[in-house]
Structure formats: structure tokens, C-alpha cells
Design a protein around this motif. Structure first.
Motif, PDB file in Angstrom:
ATOM      1  N   ALA A 194      29.437  26.778  50.091  1.00  0.00           N
ATOM      2  CA  ALA A 194      30.468  27.663  49.562  1.00  0.00           C
ATOM      3  C   ALA A 194      30.760  28.751  50.571  1.00  0.00           C
ATOM      4  O   ALA A 194      29.904  29.153  51.339  1.00  0.00           O
ATOM      5  CB  ALA A 194      29.999  28.259  48.240  1.00  0.00           C
ATOM      6  N   ARG A 218      45.181  34.515  41.741  1.00  0.00           N
ATOM      7  CA  ARG A 218      44.740  33.554  42.770  1.00  0.00           C
ATOM      8  C   ARG A 218      43.394  33.981  43.375  1.00  0.00           C
ATOM      9  O   ARG A 218      42.516  33.145  43.619  1.00  0.00           O
ATOM     10  CB  ARG A 218      45.801  33.407  43.863  1.00  0.00           C
ATOM     11  N   THR A 250      40.687  33.263  40.792  1.00  0.00           N
ATOM     12  CA  THR A 250      40.434  31.815  40.703  1.00  0.00           C
ATOM     13  C   THR A 250      39.564  31.347  41.864  1.00  0.00           C
ATOM     14  O   THR A 250      38.604  30.593  41.677  1.00  0.00           O
ATOM     15  CB  THR A 250      41.768  31.049  40.665  1.00  0.00           C
ATOM     16  N   ARG A 251      39.881  31.805  43.058  1.00  0.00           N
ATOM     17  CA  ARG A 251      39.119  31.390  44.246  1.00  0.00           C
ATOM     18  C   ARG A 251      37.690  31.941  44.224  1.00  0.00           C
ATOM     19  O   ARG A 251      36.727  31.212  44.493  1.00  0.00           O
ATOM     20  CB  ARG A 251      39.866  31.851  45.498  1.00  0.00           C
ATOM     21  N   GLU A 310      35.976  32.839  41.644  1.00  0.00           N
ATOM     22  CA  GLU A 310      35.243  32.165  40.571  1.00  0.00           C
ATOM     23  C   GLU A 310      34.820  30.759  41.014  1.00  0.00           C
ATOM     24  O   GLU A 310      33.685  30.343  40.766  1.00  0.00           O
ATOM     25  CB  GLU A 310      36.094  32.106  39.311  1.00  0.00           C
ATOM     26  N   ALA A 311      35.707  30.052  41.701  1.00  0.00           N
ATOM     27  CA  ALA A 311      35.384  28.706  42.197  1.00  0.00           C
ATOM     28  C   ALA A 311      34.234  28.750  43.196  1.00  0.00           C
ATOM     29  O   ALA A 311      33.429  27.815  43.273  1.00  0.00           O
ATOM     30  CB  ALA A 311      36.616  28.064  42.837  1.00  0.00           C
ATOM     31  N   GLU A 312      34.145  29.841  43.955  1.00  0.00           N
ATOM     32  CA  GLU A 312      33.058  30.012  44.932  1.00  0.00           C
ATOM     33  C   GLU A 312      31.759  30.463  44.269  1.00  0.00           C
ATOM     34  O   GLU A 312      30.733  30.584  44.944  1.00  0.00           O
ATOM     35  CB  GLU A 312      33.461  31.033  45.996  1.00  0.00           C
ATOM     36  N   GLY A 313      31.805  30.763  42.962  1.00  0.00           N
ATOM     37  CA  GLY A 313      30.611  31.213  42.259  1.00  0.00           C
ATOM     38  C   GLY A 313      30.267  32.674  42.521  1.00  0.00           C
ATOM     39  O   GLY A 313      29.137  33.098  42.278  1.00  0.00           O
ATOM     40  N   GLU A 356      32.408  36.020  37.749  1.00  0.00           N
ATOM     41  CA  GLU A 356      32.558  35.282  36.503  1.00  0.00           C
ATOM     42  C   GLU A 356      33.471  36.049  35.570  1.00  0.00           C
ATOM     43  O   GLU A 356      33.576  37.269  35.653  1.00  0.00           O
ATOM     44  CB  GLU A 356      31.212  34.997  35.845  1.00  0.00           C
TER      45      GLU A 356
END
Length: 105
Positions: free
Chosen positions: A1, A44, A47-48, A50-53, A56
Motif C-alpha cells: 500500500a 476522492r 476514498t483513496r 480509505e482504500a489504502e487503509g 476509516e
């Protein structure tokens, strides 16, 4: 990540992460306001991240329609590894940081 090495996030994502870490929990609208960006841009970024962890979303107890953004343990560690103070302050803090540097030189 991207967040694992602390160096592959874009400046925009780094600033967003720093703002959430330093000012959170906050809503995506508050993130947009603090970063002086439009709400779709904040969405955006969220979202990015959150996708990378790195962050939250949790339900806002005071408004069921809204969510609150907080950093995860990985997000906190990534933000704390950033060695340039201006990134930790976010975009608004960057200007203050640069002005203070200018005044002291």
C-alpha cells in the motif's frame, strides 16, 4: 500500500491525511473546508485514503446521514513518519509555516 513506506502518497493525499489526523474526527465537508478544496475533491481523497487503509469512516452519532473520518493506526504511523512539518499541518498550516520561516530569516 502507498502508506506503508510513507513516501508514495501524493502531496494532496498527504495533506488530507495530516488534516484528518490532526483535526479528526471530522466530516468530509469539514475536510474540504479545512483544506480549501471542493467537496468532490475531498470525497476522492477520502476514498483513496480509505482504500489504502489509512483512514476509516464511522457513522456520525449526531447525524445519521453523515460520516466521521478518523485515521487508522497505519494512517497515524504514516503521518508521523512524514519528516516535513508543513505536511503535518495541512495546506493552511503550510502557509503559516512558510510565513514564519520568512519572518525569521
Amino acid at each position: 500500500a502507498a502508506g506503508e513506506d510513507g513516501g508514495s502518497l501524493s502531496p494532496t493525499l498527504t495533506a488530507g491525511l495530516a488534516t484528518i489526523h490532526n483535526w479528526g474526527p471530522l466530516t468530509p465537508s469539514e475536510l474540504a473546508e479545512r483544506e480549501r478544496i471542493r467537496r468532490p475533491t475531498a470525497t476522492r481523497i477520502v476514498t483513496r485514503l480509505e482504500a489504502e487503509g489509512l483512514i476509516e469512516r464511522t457513522a456520525d452519532p449526531s447525524d445519521r446521514r453523515a460520516c466521521l473520518l478518523t485515521t487508522t493506526a497505519a494512517g497515524k504511523a504514516t503521518d508521523e513518519r512524514c519528516d516535513q512539518p508543513r505536511h503535518r499541518l495541512g495546506r493552511a498550516g503550510k502557509l503559516s509555516f512558510e510565513i514564519s520561516l520568512f519572518e525569521h530569516t
